[in-house]
Motif scaffolding. Structure first.
Motif, PDB file in Angstrom:
ATOM      1  N   TYR A 338      48.831  -0.139  15.333  1.00  0.00           N
ATOM      2  CA  TYR A 338      48.350  -0.582  16.647  1.00  0.00           C
ATOM      3  C   TYR A 338      49.295  -0.121  17.756  1.00  0.00           C
ATOM      4  CZ  TYR A 338      46.976  -3.637  20.503  1.00  0.00           C
ATOM      5  OH  TYR A 338      46.587  -4.110  21.733  1.00  0.00           O
ATOM      6  N   PHE A 339      50.608  -0.369  17.587  1.00  0.00           N
ATOM      7  CA  PHE A 339      51.540  -0.039  18.664  1.00  0.00           C
ATOM      8  C   PHE A 339      51.854   1.449  18.740  1.00  0.00           C
ATOM      9  CE2 PHE A 339      52.419  -4.643  18.478  1.00  0.00           C
ATOM     10  CZ  PHE A 339      52.270  -4.927  19.832  1.00  0.00           C
ATOM     11  N   ASN A 340      51.663   2.163  17.650  1.00  0.00           N
ATOM     12  CA  ASN A 340      51.780   3.622  17.707  1.00  0.00           C
ATOM     13  C   ASN A 340      50.694   4.192  18.623  1.00  0.00           C
ATOM     14  OD1 ASN A 340      52.621   6.244  17.147  1.00  0.00           O
ATOM     15  ND2 ASN A 340      51.386   6.387  15.295  1.00  0.00           N
ATOM     16  N   LYS A 341      49.472   3.717  18.453  1.00  0.00           N
ATOM     17  CA  LYS A 341      48.373   4.162  19.311  1.00  0.00           C
ATOM     18  C   LYS A 341      48.597   3.707  20.756  1.00  0.00           C
ATOM     19  CE  LYS A 341      44.958   4.097  15.561  1.00  0.00           C
ATOM     20  NZ  LYS A 341      43.763   3.403  15.009  1.00  0.00           N
ATOM     21  N   THR A 342      49.103   2.482  20.916  1.00  0.00           N
ATOM     22  CA  THR A 342      49.369   1.967  22.260  1.00  0.00           C
ATOM     23  C   THR A 342      50.405   2.811  22.986  1.00  0.00           C
ATOM     24  OG1 THR A 342      48.850  -0.291  21.548  1.00  0.00           O
ATOM     25  CG2 THR A 342      50.131  -0.061  23.557  1.00  0.00           C
ATOM     26  N   LEU A 343      51.459   3.219  22.255  1.00  0.00           N
ATOM     27  CA  LEU A 343      52.496   4.058  22.858  1.00  0.00           C
ATOM     28  C   LEU A 343      51.903   5.343  23.420  1.00  0.00           C
ATOM     29  CD1 LEU A 343      55.646   4.650  23.192  1.00  0.00           C
ATOM     30  CD2 LEU A 343      55.371   6.032  21.123  1.00  0.00           C
ATOM     31  N   TRP A 344      51.031   5.993  22.658  1.00  0.00           N
ATOM     32  CA  TRP A 344      50.482   7.267  23.102  1.00  0.00           C
ATOM     33  C   TRP A 344      49.475   7.096  24.223  1.00  0.00           C
ATOM     34  CZ3 TRP A 344      52.836  11.593  22.372  1.00  0.00           C
ATOM     35  CH2 TRP A 344      53.753  11.682  21.327  1.00  0.00           C
ATOM     36  N   ARG A 345      48.818   5.952  24.272  1.00  0.00           N
ATOM     37  CA  ARG A 345      47.948   5.683  25.428  1.00  0.00           C
ATOM     38  C   ARG A 345      48.779   5.548  26.701  1.00  0.00           C
ATOM     39  NH1 ARG A 345      44.819   2.343  21.876  1.00  0.00           N
ATOM     40  NH2 ARG A 345      45.923   0.479  22.616  1.00  0.00           N
ATOM     41  N   LYS A 346      49.925   4.891  26.584  1.00  0.00           N
ATOM     42  CA  LYS A 346      50.792   4.725  27.745  1.00  0.00           C
ATOM     43  C   LYS A 346      51.403   6.063  28.163  1.00  0.00           C
ATOM     44  CE  LYS A 346      51.920  -0.136  26.940  1.00  0.00           C
ATOM     45  NZ  LYS A 346      52.960  -1.144  26.674  1.00  0.00           N
ATOM     46  N   ILE A 347      51.749   6.882  27.199  1.00  0.00           N
ATOM     47  CA  ILE A 347      52.295   8.201  27.514  1.00  0.00           C
ATOM     48  C   ILE A 347      51.250   9.056  28.230  1.00  0.00           C
ATOM     49  CG2 ILE A 347      53.020  10.391  26.468  1.00  0.00           C
ATOM     50  CD1 ILE A 347      54.566   8.739  24.398  1.00  0.00           C
ATOM     51  N   GLU A 348      50.026   9.009  27.739  1.00  0.00           N
ATOM     52  CA  GLU A 348      48.945   9.775  28.362  1.00  0.00           C
ATOM     53  C   GLU A 348      48.734   9.338  29.809  1.00  0.00           C
ATOM     54  OE1 GLU A 348      44.223  10.934  27.544  1.00  0.00           O
ATOM     55  OE2 GLU A 348      45.282   9.530  26.231  1.00  0.00           O
ATOM     56  N   ALA A 349      48.878   8.040  30.048  1.00  0.00           N
ATOM     57  CA  ALA A 349      48.680   7.518  31.408  1.00  0.00           C
ATOM     58  C   ALA A 349      49.775   7.973  32.362  1.00  0.00           C
ATOM     59  CB  ALA A 349      48.627   5.991  31.375  1.00  0.00           C
ATOM     60  N   GLU A 350      50.921   8.428  31.833  1.00  0.00           N
ATOM     61  CA  GLU A 350      52.019   8.877  32.676  1.00  0.00           C
ATOM     62  C   GLU A 350      51.765  10.251  33.287  1.00  0.00           C
ATOM     63  OE1 GLU A 350      55.011   7.208  33.530  1.00  0.00           O
ATOM     64  OE2 GLU A 350      53.815   5.534  32.761  1.00  0.00           O
ATOM     65  N   GLY A 351      50.806  11.004  32.733  1.00  0.00           N
ATOM     66  CA  GLY A 351      50.485  12.311  33.295  1.00  0.00           C
ATOM     67  C   GLY A 351      51.218  13.448  32.611  1.00  0.00           C
ATOM     68  N   PRO A 352      50.864  14.699  32.933  1.00  0.00           N
ATOM     69  CA  PRO A 352      51.424  15.872  32.247  1.00  0.00           C
ATOM     70  C   PRO A 352      52.915  16.060  32.467  1.00  0.00           C
ATOM     71  CG  PRO A 352      50.116  16.530  34.166  1.00  0.00           C
ATOM     72  CD  PRO A 352      49.865  15.064  33.958  1.00  0.00           C
ATOM     73  N   GLY A 353      53.450  15.557  33.584  1.00  0.00           N
ATOM     74  CA  GLY A 353      54.877  15.713  33.845  1.00  0.00           C
ATOM     75  C   GLY A 353      55.761  14.961  32.861  1.00  0.00           C
ATOM     76  N   PHE A 354      55.185  14.008  32.151  1.00  0.00           N
ATOM     77  CA  PHE A 354      55.972  13.201  31.211  1.00  0.00           C
ATOM     78  C   PHE A 354      56.607  14.070  30.132  1.00  0.00           C
ATOM     79  CE2 PHE A 354      56.488  10.770  27.318  1.00  0.00           C
ATOM     80  CZ  PHE A 354      57.168   9.646  27.756  1.00  0.00           C
ATOM     81  N   HIS A 355      55.851  14.967  29.542  1.00  0.00           N
ATOM     82  CA  HIS A 355      56.356  15.790  28.444  1.00  0.00           C
ATOM     83  C   HIS A 355      57.438  16.755  28.925  1.00  0.00           C
ATOM     84  CE1 HIS A 355      53.323  14.170  25.760  1.00  0.00           C
ATOM     85  NE2 HIS A 355      52.421  14.389  26.703  1.00  0.00           N
ATOM     86  N   LYS A 356      57.358  17.184  30.186  1.00  0.00           N
ATOM     87  CA  LYS A 356      58.418  18.021  30.741  1.00  0.00           C
ATOM     88  C   LYS A 356      59.701  17.213  30.899  1.00  0.00           C
ATOM     89  CE  LYS A 356      55.241  21.049  33.283  1.00  0.00           C
ATOM     90  NZ  LYS A 356      54.826  21.535  34.625  1.00  0.00           N
TER      91      LYS A 356
END
Length: 439
Positions: A338-356
């Motif tokens: 559950y929290f693994n999926k939640t983490l990636w939903r939150k990361i996605e919401a941060e936008g493309p600059g997050f991975h940079k």
């Protein structure tokens, strides 16, 4: 007539908007001014003047000027033109070997360098040996009123940082910590968490049989059998969910998935962030953003430990082992998934600059690790390295003294806190030996 009425409504609406904007500006100025009046937070990326002492002093003594720990304030963080809320009250709930002490040291270092009140157990036991499943009681932990060092002044009875082993208890903890406290935890793939704990805790010595479970693989071949032979109270089943407040050792009906999901969703509401060990860098950058911290606040060393190597973990993660382990750890897998999926939903919401930003953080970590390997103990090397500015951090110096700070383990931080709270005068703490750094 209608036209006049509409014009009047527009003027009234404009006046309301102007008043609301003025109120927000006044609130911001008051918060900022109040925070400046009561504290000054050292930011290692910006306030290098605080560290321009002798090299020995840099490596051993970092005290904050001011007589009160910081309260949450509206601050401008990094070079981005935005405001965020600085959070300095944090509770970290962790399961043994779910993070190898990384988050514990990050949180404790943050509190120590910011001169926040980081609590310790009241009794004299070594809290680093506690396995983290005891019910929490407010009387167990030190409060500012218990500090005997006359030169230390903290806000009355406020515990800012909690990193001690304890089961999450919403009712009790809500009374122990400030209302704006943010709750953080970290989870690890259950079968890997177990393998690490098996080795670190020497669980092979706690089975009542002549045939020793000498490796995690032996246990995973038939976990039900080894559970029936266990002679220790140390948790081996659903340990992460137990720390988060689920009933210990599978007392909850494992078939009652809906009841379990209700508990998990409540935890999701209670916790600001649940990090995932397998995605540590992404988790830490997300933590930085959620807490309005700087990049040095989330940096860490990855040292050699007793934990299994990656290739060992891969051999343990066969389909049979995972199926066997899931039978006795269904709650942990439910929570982790559950929290693994939640983490990636939150990361996605941060936008493309997050991975940079994650990539930038990884590059800084490597650069600092390379520098510290060369600089610590070698006084002929440069006394600092320059970390270049980026879209997520200002240019700053990383000194040899900071290498020592970042290399301290749990016991060293606890020793430093005890000295800070109970010493009659400021004495320079002893140096620490850095772990081997992997990059």
């Amino acid at each position: 007539m209608q036209c006049s009425s509409r014009m009047g409504e527009k003027k009234l609406m404009s006046l309301v908007l102007v008043l609301a904007a003025m109120t927000l500006v006044i609130m911001y100025l008051n918060i900022s001014e109040n925070s400046k009046a009561t504290h000054r937070v050292i930011d290692l990326e910006e306030d290098q003047s605080e560290l321009d002492q002798s090299e020995l002093d840099q490596s051993q003594q970092l005290y904050i000027v001011g007589d009160m720990p910081p309260t949450p304030a509206v601050v401008k963080r990094d070079v981005g033109h935005y405001l965020c809320i600085l959070h300095t009250n944090v509770v970290y709930i962790y399961a043994p070997e779910a993070d190898s002490g990384i988050l514990h040291c990050i949180m404790t270092r943050f509190g120590f360098l910011k001169d926040l009140f980081v609590t310790l157990p009241v009794n004299k036991r070594d809290s680093t040996n506690n396995r983290g499943y005891d019910d929490v009681r407010s009387t167990q932990y030190l409060r500012p009123s218990g500090v005997t060092a006359s030169h230390r002044v903290y806000r009355e009875e406020t515990i800012n940082v909690f990193t001690q082993p304890a089961r999450y208890d919403k009712e009790i903890m809500s009374k122990m910590f400030p209302e704006d406290t943010r709750y953080i935890s970290m989870l690890r793939l259950p079968i890997h968490r177990f393998a690490a704990d098996f080795i670190y805790s020497r669980l092979d010595k706690h089975f009542n049989t002549t045939a020793e479970a000498e490796s995690p693989k032996k246990y995973l071949d038939d976990p039900e059998y080894w559970e029936s032979q266990k002679t220790t109270s140390h948790c081996t089943r659903n340990c992460m969910s137990a720390v988060l407040g689920f009933p210990l050792d599978g007392a909850m009906n494992t078939r009652d998935t809906q009841a379990a999901m209700d508990v998990i969703k409540q935890l999701d509401s209670d916790f600001a962030l649940v990090l995932i060990y397998e995605y540590l860098d992404q988790s830490l950058v997300l933590l930085k953003r959620y807490m309005c911290w700087g990049v040095t606040d989330i940096m860490h060393y990855v040292g050699t430990t007793l934990l299994p190597r990656k290739e060992t973990l891969a051999r343990l993660s066969t389909e049979d082992h995972i199926r066997n382990f899931r039978r006795v750890n269904s709650m942990d897998y439910l929570v982790y998934d559950y929290f693994n999926k939640t983490l990636w939903r939150k990361i996605e919401a941060e936008g493309p600059g997050f991975h940079k930003e994650v990539k930038n953080f990884q590059n800084i970590q490597k650069e600092v690790a390379k520098y510290c390997r060369a600089a610590v103990g070698n006084w002929t090397s440069a006394n600092h390295t320059v970390i270049a500015a980026s879209d997520w951090n200002k240019k700053f110096d990383f000194t040899r003294g900071m290498c020592y700070q970042f290399g301290r383990d749990r016991r060293e931080w606890e020793s430093l806190l005890k000295e800070r709270y109970f010493s009659s005068k400021r004495r320079r703490p002893r140096g620490s030996k850095l772990p081997i750094i992997n990059v």
